[in-house]
Design an enzyme around this catalytic site. Structure first.
Site, PDB file in Angstrom:
ATOM      1  N   LYS A 155      39.461  39.617  40.367  1.00 42.52           N
ATOM      2  CA  LYS A 155      38.194  39.969  39.992  1.00 42.52           C
ATOM      3  C   LYS A 155      37.434  38.640  40.394  1.00 42.52           C
ATOM      4  O   LYS A 155      36.296  38.465  40.762  1.00 42.52           O
ATOM      5  CB  LYS A 155      37.743  40.146  38.571  1.00 42.52           C
ATOM      6  CG  LYS A 155      36.602  40.533  38.212  1.00 42.52           C
ATOM      7  CD  LYS A 155      36.443  41.544  37.158  1.00 42.52           C
ATOM      8  CE  LYS A 155      34.832  42.016  37.280  1.00 42.52           C
ATOM      9  NZ  LYS A 155      34.540  42.855  38.407  1.00 42.52           N
ATOM     10  N   TRP A 163      47.486  35.038  40.606  1.00 44.49           N
ATOM     11  CA  TRP A 163      47.375  35.772  41.840  1.00 44.49           C
ATOM     12  C   TRP A 163      47.738  34.676  42.835  1.00 44.49           C
ATOM     13  O   TRP A 163      47.519  33.784  43.070  1.00 44.49           O
ATOM     14  CB  TRP A 163      45.923  35.813  42.107  1.00 44.49           C
ATOM     15  CG  TRP A 163      45.423  36.656  43.085  1.00 44.49           C
ATOM     16  CD1 TRP A 163      45.390  37.867  43.043  1.00 44.49           C
ATOM     17  CD2 TRP A 163      45.222  36.201  44.251  1.00 44.49           C
ATOM     18  NE1 TRP A 163      44.953  38.412  44.299  1.00 44.49           N
ATOM     19  CE2 TRP A 163      44.732  37.393  45.152  1.00 44.49           C
ATOM     20  CE3 TRP A 163      44.909  34.870  45.083  1.00 44.49           C
ATOM     21  CZ2 TRP A 163      44.383  37.389  46.763  1.00 44.49           C
ATOM     22  CZ3 TRP A 163      44.592  34.718  46.448  1.00 44.49           C
ATOM     23  CH2 TRP A 163      44.576  35.934  47.115  1.00 44.49           C
ATOM     24  N   LYS A 211      34.123  50.628  47.180  1.00 41.85           N
ATOM     25  CA  LYS A 211      34.750  51.271  45.853  1.00 41.85           C
ATOM     26  C   LYS A 211      35.977  52.181  46.043  1.00 41.85           C
ATOM     27  O   LYS A 211      36.937  51.985  45.406  1.00 41.85           O
ATOM     28  CB  LYS A 211      33.768  51.943  44.983  1.00 41.85           C
ATOM     29  CG  LYS A 211      32.750  51.433  44.449  1.00 41.85           C
ATOM     30  CD  LYS A 211      32.860  50.549  43.314  1.00 41.85           C
ATOM     31  CE  LYS A 211      33.478  49.063  43.462  1.00 41.85           C
ATOM     32  NZ  LYS A 211      32.830  48.253  43.585  1.00 41.85           N
ATOM     33  N   ARG A 245      41.906  38.439  36.577  1.00 39.87           N
ATOM     34  CA  ARG A 245      41.849  37.018  37.494  1.00 39.87           C
ATOM     35  C   ARG A 245      43.095  37.012  38.414  1.00 39.87           C
ATOM     36  O   ARG A 245      43.313  36.422  39.352  1.00 39.87           O
ATOM     37  CB  ARG A 245      41.793  35.909  36.771  1.00 39.87           C
ATOM     38  CG  ARG A 245      40.683  35.674  35.914  1.00 39.87           C
ATOM     39  CD  ARG A 245      40.753  34.339  35.090  1.00 39.87           C
ATOM     40  NE  ARG A 245      40.542  33.223  36.019  1.00 39.87           N
ATOM     41  CZ  ARG A 245      39.232  32.970  36.375  1.00 39.87           C
ATOM     42  NH1 ARG A 245      38.242  33.507  35.728  1.00 39.87           N
ATOM     43  NH2 ARG A 245      38.998  31.592  37.249  1.00 39.87           N
ATOM     44  N   ASN A 249      45.110  26.641  38.144  1.00 42.90           N
ATOM     45  CA  ASN A 249      44.198  27.787  38.991  1.00 42.90           C
ATOM     46  C   ASN A 249      43.632  26.972  40.076  1.00 42.90           C
ATOM     47  O   ASN A 249      43.009  25.956  39.691  1.00 42.90           O
ATOM     48  CB  ASN A 249      43.369  28.400  37.856  1.00 42.90           C
ATOM     49  CG  ASN A 249      42.219  29.124  38.498  1.00 42.90           C
ATOM     50  OD1 ASN A 249      41.103  29.193  37.900  1.00 42.90           O
ATOM     51  ND2 ASN A 249      42.387  29.560  39.554  1.00 42.90           N
ATOM     52  N   GLY A 250      43.721  27.442  41.181  1.00 48.25           N
ATOM     53  CA  GLY A 250      43.302  26.634  42.316  1.00 48.25           C
ATOM     54  C   GLY A 250      44.430  26.316  43.620  1.00 48.25           C
ATOM     55  O   GLY A 250      45.146  27.116  43.520  1.00 48.25           O
ATOM     56  N   HIS A 258      27.963  55.509  67.640  1.00 50.95           N
ATOM     57  CA  HIS A 258      28.657  54.403  68.524  1.00 50.95           C
ATOM     58  C   HIS A 258      29.963  54.074  68.374  1.00 50.95           C
ATOM     59  O   HIS A 258      30.534  52.961  68.439  1.00 50.95           O
ATOM     60  CB  HIS A 258      27.755  53.212  68.552  1.00 50.95           C
ATOM     61  CG  HIS A 258      26.249  53.355  68.695  1.00 50.95           C
ATOM     62  ND1 HIS A 258      26.028  53.699  70.180  1.00 50.95           N
ATOM     63  CD2 HIS A 258      25.286  53.735  67.887  1.00 50.95           C
ATOM     64  CE1 HIS A 258      24.605  53.855  70.174  1.00 50.95           C
ATOM     65  NE2 HIS A 258      24.202  53.911  68.849  1.00 50.95           N
ATOM     66  N   GLU A 276      28.912  50.207  50.091  1.00 49.83           N
ATOM     67  CA  GLU A 276      29.482  49.823  48.473  1.00 49.83           C
ATOM     68  C   GLU A 276      30.328  50.912  48.280  1.00 49.83           C
ATOM     69  O   GLU A 276      31.548  50.883  47.544  1.00 49.83           O
ATOM     70  CB  GLU A 276      28.291  49.589  47.586  1.00 49.83           C
ATOM     71  CG  GLU A 276      28.724  49.438  46.181  1.00 49.83           C
ATOM     72  CD  GLU A 276      29.712  48.402  45.935  1.00 49.83           C
ATOM     73  OE1 GLU A 276      29.949  47.619  46.632  1.00 49.83           O
ATOM     74  OE2 GLU A 276      30.286  48.303  44.627  1.00 49.83           O
ATOM     75  N   CYS A 300      43.984  33.546  39.307  1.00 51.32           N
ATOM     76  CA  CYS A 300      44.817  32.960  38.141  1.00 51.32           C
ATOM     77  C   CYS A 300      44.101  32.639  36.867  1.00 51.32           C
ATOM     78  O   CYS A 300      42.826  32.376  37.036  1.00 51.32           O
ATOM     79  CB  CYS A 300      45.374  31.749  38.438  1.00 51.32           C
ATOM     80  SG  CYS A 300      46.536  31.661  39.993  1.00 51.32           S
ATOM     81  N   GLU A 307      39.080  50.063  47.527  1.00 53.63           N
ATOM     82  CA  GLU A 307      39.798  49.074  46.732  1.00 53.63           C
ATOM     83  C   GLU A 307      40.438  49.669  45.501  1.00 53.63           C
ATOM     84  O   GLU A 307      41.512  48.878  45.269  1.00 53.63           O
ATOM     85  CB  GLU A 307      38.897  47.865  46.378  1.00 53.63           C
ATOM     86  CG  GLU A 307      37.442  48.395  45.407  1.00 53.63           C
ATOM     87  CD  GLU A 307      36.697  47.137  45.105  1.00 53.63           C
ATOM     88  OE1 GLU A 307      36.970  46.049  45.330  1.00 53.63           O
ATOM     89  OE2 GLU A 307      35.415  47.568  44.610  1.00 53.63           O
TER      90      GLU A 307
HETATM   91  C1  G6P Z   1      36.127  39.874  44.377  1.00 49.80           C
HETATM   92  C2  G6P Z   1      35.969  41.108  43.210  1.00 49.80           C
HETATM   93  C3  G6P Z   1      34.733  41.931  43.549  1.00 49.80           C
HETATM   94  C4  G6P Z   1      33.411  41.017  43.555  1.00 49.80           C
HETATM   95  C5  G6P Z   1      33.584  40.049  44.720  1.00 49.80           C
HETATM   96  C6  G6P Z   1      32.707  38.817  44.471  1.00 49.80           C
HETATM   97  O1  G6P Z   1      36.417  40.300  45.611  1.00 49.80           O
HETATM   98  O2  G6P Z   1      37.073  42.021  43.452  1.00 49.80           O
HETATM   99  O3  G6P Z   1      34.428  43.011  42.808  1.00 49.80           O
HETATM  100  O4  G6P Z   1      32.438  41.813  44.163  1.00 49.80           O
HETATM  101  O5  G6P Z   1      34.869  39.042  44.395  1.00 49.80           O
HETATM  102  O6  G6P Z   1      32.474  38.262  43.141  1.00 49.80           O
HETATM  103  P1  G6P Z   1      31.447  37.603  42.368  1.00 49.80           P
HETATM  104  O7  G6P Z   1      31.841  37.341  40.907  1.00 49.80           O
HETATM  105  O8  G6P Z   1      31.049  36.437  43.048  1.00 49.80           O
HETATM  106  O9  G6P Z   1      30.384  38.634  42.369  1.00 49.80           O
END
Ligand code: G6P
Length: 612
Positions: free
Chosen positions: A607, A73, A489, A27, A99-100, A508, A485, A2, A492
């Site tokens: 994010k 969000w 990517k 956010r 927000n929270g 396995h 990673e 949010c 997501e």
């Molecule tokens: C969310 C974002 C990711 C990020 C993760 C951790 O899931 O979409 O891109 O890696 O949070 O966030 P931070 O800001 O702590 O790296």
């Protein structure tokens, strides 16, 4: 999660709010809403993105120089118009954005219902505005006092802004565990979840601390109190944020811009910290606490998401180069399992946003156990940056695409610098290798550019595998976290199910999934365990898997048996992740674009995850 923004001053609030919400949309983007005060209080809310709200409010009255906006969000209650913020009190006098999460909202709601309050939404937030209304009515308090008293009854996390129609020349804001920045202009204030909506109006900001309440008013006054009623002196800081970095420029998506920026951001992360010609590396935060860090029994890395993957690379780096034992923990697990943390441990928090609720909570727990807390953060002035004893910024600039790219390589660069710094000073790497690593590290930005120049080839490979429903990523050693990673990517932003695995572990389980429809992306650069990974690729081919390999320039063995092959420049093994991740970022980007996905705002994600 949010985003909140509020304005009070002499300008029209609505355009400031909409622009601010667009900046904060990373956010959350389930719904958006504004409240504008101009005699009356007008509230407009829409399910969907800020542009949907804009279209909806186009013919509505939006005049007024006091207002606030929210981009959501969803946590409690579906993403729809009713659950969108701002929420309004029963007497329609107050409106509130949040927000929270209010954890005791159910108990509060029950009590308020008994007192005659009626609720429209399923949110925890609506309870808060009714609670403030109840306190205000019962105790006849000015709005800031009603907010303060109400918050003493609340358990949970919040950044809020409240407008009271009867006190139209002020805004009240408060925070606990969710961020809130107050921008101070000339007789105007802009309040927001981060500094991005503020920077074009003023550089002067105050970061509100936990359990503080701020009141700003039209005559330019700012007052801060704690929730237990102690007056605080505002600490004003200067922003260092370049507005161009908040715009897409010539790129269609922030993600592509940010992938391409890595040539510069990796160099920016190293600037002033390394000089290969003079043979030195110096990470300020490490030097400051050198004795405690170099003599630590253990490093514990706490992080989430992509940052956790960077932490895994840190494990390989610190163990190999500095011979320091490392554990890498999901912050959300660490914080709830009564972990053994001692005074001679160093906790390294990795976070792009510096606001991830679980990471922050894990740090606080470790702080209570007297460990040294080190932050590796991108967002300057963020909560994690301000909670740590020491730390380093990665200087990647604002990262807006939800899928993290340049922050990841910034984190890995910083971890690499720390490991080389500590390894050399602790005598665990010889000088010749140390100097070689410094040279190789300085070459990384230009090598990243060489990989970016292969964009067309990567785009072609993307077109060949874009219709897959599953994908497998394999790597060993330093490239195992890169496999994780790469898979993250892809899933997501393109919604293709993908898994990352240590190449040998494939036997396995995941090998059962391999057939001619399964793209298998193998990261197989020319280093230790190379021969073993050649065998793993043979095993995939024997099951008709489609192999896309990432190899070192000049490779023969793997290239020969791959369906598609992307060559990357050679470097020292510990630095490989900084290169091998780049083609995987581009591959995911192109696949997602070809599948018509919004890569900057993938569904259900946000994010900055400020709720647990
Ligand atoms: C969310 C974002 C990711 C990020 C993760 C951790 O899931 O979409 O891109 O890696 O949070 O966030 P931070 O800001 O702590 O790296």
């Amino acid at each position: 999660m949010c985003g909140i923004v509020a304005y009070i001053g002499n300008k029209q609030a609505y355009p400031v709010l909409i622009k601010g919400l667009k900046r904060l949309e990373y956010r959350g983007y389930d719904s958006a809403g504004v409240a504008i005060l101009n005699g009356d209080m007008r509230v407009y809310k829409r399910k969907g993105k800020v542009k949907d709200l804009e279209t909806y409010a186009k013919d509505k009255v939006t005049r007024g120089s006091v207002g606030m906006g929210h981009t959501r969000w969803a946590t409690h209650g579906k993403p729809n118009h009713i659950n969108a913020h701002p929420h309004v009190s029963g007497n329609e006098r107050l409106s509130l954005i949040h927000n929270g999460i209010i954890e005791n909202y159910a108990t509060l709601k029950e009590a308020l219902i008994k007192l005659g309050h009626e609720f429209e939404s399923d949110t925890d937030t609506e309870v808060l505005v009714h609670l403030i209304e109840e306190v205000q009515k019962r105790e006849q308090l000015p709005i800031e006092e009603a907010v303060r008293v109400a918050l003493t009854k609340v358990v949970g996390a919040y950044a809020i802004v409240v407008i009271d129609k009867e006190e139209p020349s002020k805004l009240v804001a408060a925070r606990k565990a969710s961020p809130l920045v107050i921008g101070i202009g000339d007789n105007e204030f802009i309040l927001a979840s981060d500094a991005t909506p503020i920077v074009e109006y003023t550089q002067r900001v105050v970061y509100l601390n936990d359990e503080e309440i701020a009141v700003v008013n039209k005559s330019g006054d700012l007052q801060i109190k704690t929730i237990d009623d102690k007056i605080q002196t505002p600490f004003i800081e200067e922003l260092d944020l370049n507005i161009e970095r908040l715009e897409k420029g010539d790129y269609e998506f922030f993600m592509l811009k940010e992938i391409n920026e890595q040539v510069k951001t990796i160099a920016d992360c190293m600037r002033g910290r390394i000089n290969a010609a003079e043979g030195w590396v110096n990470v300020g935060g490490v030097t400051e606490y050198y004795e405690r860090i170099a003599n630590a029994k253990r490093f514990i890395v706490a992080a989430c998401g992509t940052s956790w993957h960077a932490g895994l690379i840190g494990e390989y780096l610190f163990e190999e180069l500095a011979r320091i034992s490392v554990e890498v923990e999901y912050a959300s697990e660490l914080r709830y399992r009564n972990p053994i943390i001692n005074e001679d441990d160093v906790i390294i928090a990795l976070s792009q946003s510096g606001e991830t609720a679980d990471t922050l909570a894990a740090l606080e727990l470790a702080k209570d156990k007297n460990a040294l807390i080190y932050g590796i953060v991108n967002a300057v002035g963020s909560s994690i940056a301000r909670t740590t004893h020491s730390g380093s910024y990665i200087h990647a600039g604002p990262e807006i695409g939800v899928a993290s790219t340049k922050a990841f390589t910034g984190q890995v660069t910083l971890l690499t610098l720390m490991a080389i710094h500590l390894g050399y000073k602790r005598g665990t790497i010889p000088r010749s290798y140390y100097l070689q690593l410094l040279n190789s590290l300085e070459n990384i930005p230009s090598q990243v550019q060489e990989i970016l120049d292969k964009n067309d080839q990567i785009q072609y490979i993307a077109s060949e595998i874009k219709d897959a429903t599953n994908a497998l990523y394999l790597g060993r050693g330093y490239n195992f976290p890169i496999a994780l990673e790469g898979a993250l990517k892809l899933k997501e932003i393109s919604y293709i199910h993908a898994e990352g695995y240590p190449a040998a572990e494939m036997k396995h389980g995941p090998i059962a999934l391999i057939d001619e429809n399964m793209p298998v992306i193998v990261i197989a650069t020319n280093h230790s365990a190379y021969e073993k990974i050649v065998s793993n690729v043979q095993e995939v081919k024997a099951r008709k898997g489609k192999v896309i390999s990432i190899v070192t320039e000049g490779d023969k063995a793997i290239k020969e048996i791959s369906d598609y092959c992307i060559e990357i420049p050679d470097t020292d093994e510990p630095l490989t992740p900084l290169l091998s991740v780049i083609p995987l970022q581009l591959l995911s980007y192109h696949i997602a674009i070809m599948r018509g996905c919004n890569v900057d705002q993938p569904r259900n994600l946000a994010k900055s995850v400020t709720v647990e």
